[in-house]
Design an enzyme around this catalytic site. Sequence first.
Site, mmCIF file in Angstrom:
data_model
loop_
_atom_site.group_PDB
_atom_site.id
_atom_site.type_symbol
_atom_site.label_atom_id
_atom_site.label_comp_id
_atom_site.label_asym_id
_atom_site.label_seq_id
_atom_site.Cartn_x
_atom_site.Cartn_y
_atom_site.Cartn_z
ATOM 1 N N ASP A 13 2.414 -31.310 -11.611
ATOM 2 C CA ASP A 13 3.334 -31.538 -10.487
ATOM 3 C C ASP A 13 4.668 -30.967 -10.886
ATOM 4 O OD1 ASP A 13 1.282 -33.291 -9.709
ATOM 5 O OD2 ASP A 13 1.715 -34.462 -11.460
ATOM 6 N N LYS A 16 5.034 -27.070 -7.984
ATOM 7 C CA LYS A 16 4.660 -25.169 -7.463
ATOM 8 C C LYS A 16 4.329 -25.463 -6.011
ATOM 9 C CE LYS A 16 0.725 -25.761 -10.498
ATOM 10 N NZ LYS A 16 0.989 -27.848 -11.233
ATOM 11 N N GLY A 17 3.531 -27.071 -5.534
ATOM 12 C CA GLY A 17 3.075 -26.979 -4.198
ATOM 13 C C GLY A 17 4.561 -25.924 -3.309
ATOM 14 N N GLN A 223 -2.272 -27.497 -11.607
ATOM 15 C CA GLN A 223 -1.681 -27.630 -12.970
ATOM 16 C C GLN A 223 -0.819 -27.566 -13.822
ATOM 17 O OE1 GLN A 223 -6.237 -27.766 -13.479
ATOM 18 N NE2 GLN A 223 -5.714 -29.388 -12.172
#
Length: 430
Positions: A13, A16-17, A223
């Site tokens: 979290d 990275k998205g 992750q």
Amino acid sequence: MSTLVVLGTQWGDEGKGKVVHYLATKSDYIVRYQGGNNAGHTLIYENKPFVLHLIPSGILFPKKICIITNGVVVDPKALKEEVDLLKKKNIPIDGRFFVSELAHVILPYHKYIDGILEDDTEKVKIGTTKKGIGPCYADKVRRVGIRIADYLDKEVFLELLEQNLKEKELMLGKVISIDKVRKEILEDYPVLSKFLKKYVADTSLLLADAMKKKKKILFESAQGTLLDLDYGTYPFVTSSNPTAGGASVGAGIGPSKIEKVLGVVKAYTTRVGEGPFPTELFDEVGSFLREKGQEYGATTGRPRRCGWFDAVLLRHSVRVSGIEHLILTKLDCLEGLEKIKICVAYKYKGKIIKEFPASRILQRDCKPVYEEMPGLDGKVRGVRSFDKLPKNAQKYIRRLEELVGAKIDLISLGRKREETIAVSKNIKWF
Ligand code: IMO
Ligand code: MG
């Protein structure tokens, strides 16, 4: 350069998205190399949040090729749901989305086992996503797993399924009838196997061809390093290797082909699930970060635990993956805090510890040693260049670089792509 690994450096979290979405525009291939649908990447698509768990978000851009490689565990049902969602949004994927035939499949019994183990009060609670990730990787390691190539061959699949059901009955039998589990799997099988067949490929070969043609390939982790099976806070980890080495094994490319490793790091720390977290805050600052950063899980909706930046942990992540460059996310979420703390070492029974400890007891009981800095003295959100950032924000960034031993190339300040600041001039991503 044509290959780049992007990975999380904390407990996942890290944002990275958004980073991968930003870099996807500059890539030809976007590749997932480990994990499964336990990940959750929240993106803004057509001004609305959009969550992908398995398929690389690069799929939202036309012409980009997206690959799920052998290191990933694939839940065919979850994958189909994602593909259906993309189709509903009129995003064509045929001919540009591939799944490795070596990837292992997650079947319903993996999810049931994940649930049973999590709810067993006599066992250590990990706080998993209950998506069957751990049990599926466990089967892979125990050499009883079912790979996509086997799943697609009905005869082979049925034989392997029976062997597995027989074994799993010992564990599941008391909670759920194994006949029910078999029925569920067989009912879904015709549709799911037909669906998967369309996308399977020898992805290592695809990537080798792409590298020969000097295509730009982005390998994205799910992750983060502290959830890595080897380098994380074991046993409170996921069951794969998000670290850079995982990209080599997980995608079938030689280590010499990895040209750059980019770490994504949040300006503070968060963690979902159980396990040690030395800089965790239980006070109003923790709640402040959770609300400001909207720290709620994209996959399970759980509130994330929040704490100060931990430089000990980051130094460890930088080393085990050979990270030279970082992207700092969510700096804007520190706006409004009077003081900011950075953990520079740990203390345990009066002794100073400078490296991330291996012992689970030390990880749990060590206390952070903090360095304090003044708050960011001004607005960060909306700023588009490093020089225009408040002086204290600049100092915070420089101090982080010094402490962790890697350069911060880019700062991300919001969910939108344009909310980014290039710190170094002439950054070469590839
Ligand atoms: P992204 O990709 C944060 C955590 C779970 C649990 C542990 C093991 O969004 O960063 P698992 O279901 O993988 O066996 O659970 O790992 N976890 C994550 N935490 N972000 C993730 O993914 C995670 N994927 C797994 O909460 O503690
Ligand atoms: Mg997540």
